[in-house]
Design a protein around this motif. Structure first.
Motif, PDB file in Angstrom:
ATOM      1  N   MET A 139      24.783 -79.408 -14.924  1.00  0.00           N
ATOM      2  CA  MET A 139      23.438 -79.755 -15.382  1.00  0.00           C
ATOM      3  C   MET A 139      22.904 -78.791 -16.441  1.00  0.00           C
ATOM      4  O   MET A 139      21.772 -78.945 -16.897  1.00  0.00           O
ATOM      5  N   MET A 157      22.003 -75.697 -16.139  1.00  0.00           N
ATOM      6  CA  MET A 157      20.887 -74.956 -15.564  1.00  0.00           C
ATOM      7  C   MET A 157      21.466 -73.731 -14.873  1.00  0.00           C
ATOM      8  O   MET A 157      22.678 -73.605 -14.738  1.00  0.00           O
ATOM      9  N   ILE A 184      18.830 -74.713  -9.701  1.00  0.00           N
ATOM     10  CA  ILE A 184      19.305 -75.832  -8.866  1.00  0.00           C
ATOM     11  C   ILE A 184      18.866 -75.597  -7.422  1.00  0.00           C
ATOM     12  O   ILE A 184      18.308 -76.485  -6.766  1.00  0.00           O
ATOM     13  N   GLN A 240      18.187 -85.319  -9.281  1.00  0.00           N
ATOM     14  CA  GLN A 240      19.441 -85.076  -9.997  1.00  0.00           C
ATOM     15  C   GLN A 240      20.098 -83.787  -9.528  1.00  0.00           C
ATOM     16  O   GLN A 240      21.319 -83.736  -9.364  1.00  0.00           O
ATOM     17  N   CYS A 241      19.304 -82.755  -9.317  1.00  0.00           N
ATOM     18  CA  CYS A 241      19.855 -81.485  -8.827  1.00  0.00           C
ATOM     19  C   CYS A 241      20.463 -81.668  -7.443  1.00  0.00           C
ATOM     20  O   CYS A 241      21.565 -81.183  -7.164  1.00  0.00           O
ATOM     21  N   GLN A 290      15.135 -76.179  -6.991  1.00  0.00           N
ATOM     22  CA  GLN A 290      14.783 -77.610  -6.998  1.00  0.00           C
ATOM     23  C   GLN A 290      15.107 -78.247  -5.647  1.00  0.00           C
ATOM     24  O   GLN A 290      14.319 -79.019  -5.106  1.00  0.00           O
ATOM     25  N   SER A 310      10.565 -85.363  -8.012  1.00  0.00           N
ATOM     26  CA  SER A 310      10.833 -85.559  -9.439  1.00  0.00           C
ATOM     27  C   SER A 310      12.272 -86.017  -9.628  1.00  0.00           C
ATOM     28  O   SER A 310      13.137 -85.765  -8.779  1.00  0.00           O
ATOM     29  N   THR A 311      12.518 -86.665 -10.751  1.00  0.00           N
ATOM     30  CA  THR A 311      13.901 -87.076 -11.034  1.00  0.00           C
ATOM     31  C   THR A 311      14.783 -85.847 -11.223  1.00  0.00           C
ATOM     32  O   THR A 311      15.964 -85.878 -10.882  1.00  0.00           O
ATOM     33  N   THR A 312      14.224 -84.765 -11.723  1.00  0.00           N
ATOM     34  CA  THR A 312      15.007 -83.532 -11.864  1.00  0.00           C
ATOM     35  C   THR A 312      15.459 -83.032 -10.501  1.00  0.00           C
ATOM     36  O   THR A 312      16.622 -82.668 -10.319  1.00  0.00           O
TER      37      THR A 312
END
Length: 183
Positions: free
Chosen positions: A39, A41, A46, A21-22, A49, A16-18
């Motif tokens: 982020m 979060m 993090i 990014q993480c 992910q 996933s893009t998430t």
């Protein structure tokens, strides 16, 4: 044999893009805690992910010790690739948003110091005042500006002679020597 061109692609497993990014943020900071702060979060989110990304890839992206993390060789290589992918997504998204039928793009070029100390503070509130105009600001470190830089407005230092541009002098520059007292 006839193939169906409307048939969807076979399912492929992509992160996933998430998760990307993480991973990118944690790799840049070499810290799950700092990545979490950036982020917005939790640190555990993090970490989870990144762990799921590592599980999907079936390899470790980070070396983990009690007080720090560092990238594995595979993690370093993947970080560079992911960084380019995320930049490409950002550019594609910005271009789509700025070229939609409701918005316009204003391309600005500026010297980095001028941009940071004068231009950006002067533009605070611009997006609220003009929500249909997206700004694309690029810094130009050198004194040379050419038409292929494709700018609508350029804040430049020099004699004011640039092709296909109308120059307006904003202010004089004052230089001050700064040195140690013994000089």
């Amino acid at each position: 044999m006839k193939t169906d061109t409307n048939k969807p692609l076979a399912f492929r497993r992509y992160p996933s893009t998430t998760a990307l990014q993480c991973f990118e943020t944690a790799a840049r900071h070499l810290s799950f805690t700092n990545a979490a702060q950036e982020m917005h979060m939790t640190q555990s989110a993090i970490s989870k992910q990144v762990a799921q990304l590592e599980e999907m890839l079936n390899l470790s992206l980070f070396y983990r010790t009690p007080h720090r993390i560092s990238l594995t060789p595979a993690g370093k290589s993947y970080y560079l690739e992911v960084l380019e992918i995320l930049k490409h997504i950002e550019v594609a998204t910005t271009n789509l948003m700025s070229h939609s039928s409701n918005t316009e793009l204003l391309k600005i070029v500026s010297h980095p110091t001028f941009c940071a100390r004068w231009l950006l503070p002067a533009l605070s509130g611009f997006s609220q005042e003009y929500p249909l105009i997206n700004l694309d600001i690029k810094e130009l470190a050198g004194p040379f500006f050419s038409e292929d830089q494709n700018a609508d407005i350029a804040f430049l230092y020099g004699d004011g002679i640039w092709g296909n541009m109308e120059a307006i002098k904003l202010f004089d520059e004052y230089c001050v020597a700064v040195c140690q007292p013994q000089y």
